[in-house]
Design a protein around this motif. Structure first.
Motif, mmCIF file in Angstrom:
data_model
loop_
_atom_site.group_PDB
_atom_site.id
_atom_site.type_symbol
_atom_site.label_atom_id
_atom_site.label_comp_id
_atom_site.label_asym_id
_atom_site.label_seq_id
_atom_site.Cartn_x
_atom_site.Cartn_y
_atom_site.Cartn_z
ATOM 1 N N MET A 1 51.409 81.736 32.745
ATOM 2 C CA MET A 1 50.858 81.832 34.077
ATOM 3 C C MET A 1 51.949 82.355 35.016
ATOM 4 S SD MET A 1 49.034 78.878 36.295
ATOM 5 C CE MET A 1 47.574 78.950 35.311
ATOM 6 N N LYS A 2 51.576 83.256 35.876
ATOM 7 C CA LYS A 2 52.535 83.854 36.788
ATOM 8 C C LYS A 2 52.625 83.048 38.080
ATOM 9 C CE LYS A 2 51.836 88.390 34.970
ATOM 10 N NZ LYS A 2 52.558 89.596 35.033
ATOM 11 N N ALA A 3 53.765 83.167 38.744
ATOM 12 C CA ALA A 3 53.994 82.406 39.970
ATOM 13 C C ALA A 3 52.969 82.768 41.041
ATOM 14 C CB ALA A 3 55.412 82.641 40.474
ATOM 15 N N LYS A 4 52.578 84.028 41.109
ATOM 16 C CA LYS A 4 51.590 84.443 42.107
ATOM 17 C C LYS A 4 50.265 83.718 41.883
ATOM 18 C CE LYS A 4 49.353 88.335 44.298
ATOM 19 N NZ LYS A 4 48.828 87.462 45.276
ATOM 20 N N GLU A 5 49.864 83.572 40.631
ATOM 21 C CA GLU A 5 48.625 82.856 40.324
ATOM 22 C C GLU A 5 48.723 81.399 40.759
ATOM 23 O OE1 GLU A 5 48.161 83.291 36.131
ATOM 24 O OE2 GLU A 5 47.761 85.439 36.249
ATOM 25 N N GLY B 1 55.939 68.864 12.318
ATOM 26 C CA GLY B 1 55.820 70.033 11.458
ATOM 27 C C GLY B 1 54.446 70.669 11.454
ATOM 28 N N GLU B 2 53.575 70.277 12.362
ATOM 29 C CA GLU B 2 52.216 70.812 12.417
ATOM 30 C C GLU B 2 52.108 72.077 13.263
ATOM 31 O OE1 GLU B 2 49.698 67.719 13.827
ATOM 32 O OE2 GLU B 2 50.279 66.339 12.253
ATOM 33 N N LEU B 3 53.087 72.338 14.104
ATOM 34 C CA LEU B 3 53.022 73.465 15.023
ATOM 35 C C LEU B 3 53.468 74.743 14.318
ATOM 36 C CD1 LEU B 3 52.410 74.127 18.001
ATOM 37 C CD2 LEU B 3 54.835 73.857 18.454
ATOM 38 N N GLU B 4 52.600 75.749 14.323
ATOM 39 C CA GLU B 4 52.942 77.013 13.680
ATOM 40 C C GLU B 4 53.693 77.943 14.629
ATOM 41 O OE1 GLU B 4 49.644 78.876 11.808
ATOM 42 O OE2 GLU B 4 49.007 77.030 10.827
ATOM 43 N N ASP B 5 53.266 77.984 15.891
ATOM 44 C CA ASP B 5 53.900 78.861 16.877
ATOM 45 C C ASP B 5 54.892 78.046 17.703
ATOM 46 O OD1 ASP B 5 54.533 80.921 18.605
ATOM 47 O OD2 ASP B 5 52.731 80.670 19.827
ATOM 48 N N THR B 6 56.123 77.954 17.246
ATOM 49 C CA THR B 6 57.119 77.117 17.925
ATOM 50 C C THR B 6 57.559 77.698 19.263
ATOM 51 O OG1 THR B 6 58.891 78.181 16.682
ATOM 52 C CG2 THR B 6 57.983 76.137 15.783
ATOM 53 N N SER B 7 57.304 78.973 19.495
ATOM 54 C CA SER B 7 57.667 79.556 20.788
ATOM 55 C C SER B 7 56.765 79.017 21.898
ATOM 56 C CB SER B 7 57.585 81.079 20.742
ATOM 57 O OG SER B 7 56.251 81.497 20.543
ATOM 58 N N GLY B 8 55.658 78.409 21.525
ATOM 59 C CA GLY B 8 54.753 77.826 22.515
ATOM 60 C C GLY B 8 55.374 76.680 23.277
ATOM 61 N N VAL B 9 56.313 75.981 22.643
ATOM 62 C CA VAL B 9 56.990 74.869 23.320
ATOM 63 C C VAL B 9 57.815 75.417 24.490
ATOM 64 C CG1 VAL B 9 58.678 73.013 23.075
ATOM 65 C CG2 VAL B 9 57.074 73.477 21.234
ATOM 66 N N ALA B 10 58.584 76.444 24.239
ATOM 67 C CA ALA B 10 59.412 77.030 25.301
ATOM 68 C C ALA B 10 58.542 77.643 26.388
ATOM 69 C CB ALA B 10 60.356 78.075 24.722
ATOM 70 N N ARG B 11 57.465 78.301 25.995
ATOM 71 C CA ARG B 11 56.556 78.917 26.960
ATOM 72 C C ARG B 11 55.915 77.855 27.839
ATOM 73 N NH1 ARG B 11 52.628 80.867 23.810
ATOM 74 N NH2 ARG B 11 54.229 81.935 22.645
ATOM 75 N N ALA B 12 55.492 76.750 27.229
ATOM 76 C CA ALA B 12 54.873 75.660 27.989
ATOM 77 C C ALA B 12 55.883 75.033 28.948
ATOM 78 C CB ALA B 12 54.320 74.605 27.035
ATOM 79 N N ARG B 13 57.127 74.893 28.489
ATOM 80 C CA ARG B 13 58.171 74.321 29.338
ATOM 81 C C ARG B 13 58.451 75.222 30.543
ATOM 82 N NH1 ARG B 13 62.152 73.379 25.552
ATOM 83 N NH2 ARG B 13 63.140 75.326 26.094
ATOM 84 N N ASP C 1 56.340 77.430 31.900
ATOM 85 C CA ASP C 1 55.179 77.394 32.788
ATOM 86 C C ASP C 1 55.163 76.129 33.636
ATOM 87 O OD1 ASP C 1 54.255 79.850 31.930
ATOM 88 O OD2 ASP C 1 52.769 79.020 30.541
ATOM 89 N N LEU C 2 55.514 74.998 33.018
ATOM 90 C CA LEU C 2 55.581 73.747 33.768
ATOM 91 C C LEU C 2 56.663 73.826 34.840
ATOM 92 C CD1 LEU C 2 54.799 70.810 34.285
ATOM 93 C CD2 LEU C 2 56.349 70.147 32.445
ATOM 94 N N ALA C 3 57.813 74.346 34.490
ATOM 95 C CA ALA C 3 58.908 74.472 35.456
ATOM 96 C C ALA C 3 58.509 75.388 36.612
ATOM 97 C CB ALA C 3 60.154 75.006 34.773
ATOM 98 N N ARG C 4 57.821 76.468 36.299
ATOM 99 C CA ARG C 4 57.371 77.403 37.334
ATOM 100 C C ARG C 4 56.392 76.715 38.284
ATOM 101 N NH1 ARG C 4 55.635 81.226 33.975
ATOM 102 N NH2 ARG C 4 57.721 82.073 33.784
ATOM 103 N N THR C 5 55.489 75.925 37.741
ATOM 104 C CA THR C 5 54.508 75.215 38.564
ATOM 105 C C THR C 5 55.179 74.142 39.409
ATOM 106 O OG1 THR C 5 52.864 75.607 36.827
ATOM 107 C CG2 THR C 5 52.316 73.980 38.491
ATOM 108 N N LEU C 6 56.125 73.418 38.830
ATOM 109 C CA LEU C 6 56.858 72.408 39.589
ATOM 110 C C LEU C 6 57.673 73.036 40.711
ATOM 111 C CD1 LEU C 6 58.045 70.103 36.677
ATOM 112 C CD2 LEU C 6 56.446 69.491 38.494
ATOM 113 N N THR C 7 58.203 74.228 40.472
ATOM 114 C CA THR C 7 58.975 74.929 41.496
ATOM 115 C C THR C 7 58.091 75.293 42.681
ATOM 116 O OG1 THR C 7 60.506 75.816 39.857
ATOM 117 C CG2 THR C 7 60.390 76.974 41.966
ATOM 118 N N VAL C 8 56.910 75.805 42.417
ATOM 119 C CA VAL C 8 55.989 76.158 43.504
ATOM 120 C C VAL C 8 55.584 74.900 44.271
ATOM 121 C CG1 VAL C 8 53.696 77.074 44.035
ATOM 122 C CG2 VAL C 8 55.167 78.256 42.389
ATOM 123 N N ALA C 9 55.339 73.811 43.560
ATOM 124 C CA ALA C 9 54.976 72.553 44.222
ATOM 125 C C ALA C 9 56.121 72.073 45.116
ATOM 126 C CB ALA C 9 54.627 71.489 43.193
#
Length: 74
Positions: free
Chosen positions: A1-5, A35-47, A49-57
């Motif tokens: 998610m982008k900061a503008k959104e 060991g159930e997660l196949e796309d491990t890059s999703g963790v960093a992406r989620a982190r 996105d959360l940081a970006r949302t917290l920054t806007v807040a």
């Protein structure tokens, strides 16, 4: 998610989004640890996105604090 959104959202929507993102991040970290997660890059992406949302807040909170201080002085 982008900061503008995120900036286009209302305060209530952002709070709800933060809650959802925290739960999602927890789930991804848990799945990664078990060991159930196949796309491990999703963790960093989620982190990020959360940081970006917290920054806007936080930006909105700072603006509100400054407005309250300005109103107090006048």
């Amino acid at each position: 998610m982008k900061a503008k959104e995120i900036r286009d959202m209302g305060d209530d929507e952002i709070a709800e989004q933060i809650s959802t993102m925290r739960k999602d991040l927890f789930g991804k970290r848990f799945a990664n640890a078990t060991g159930e997660l196949e796309d491990t890059s999703g963790v960093a992406r989620a982190r990020r996105d959360l940081a970006r949302t917290l920054t806007v807040a936080r930006e909105r909170a700072i603006v509100a604090e400054r407005a309250a201080r300005t109103d107090k002085l006048n």
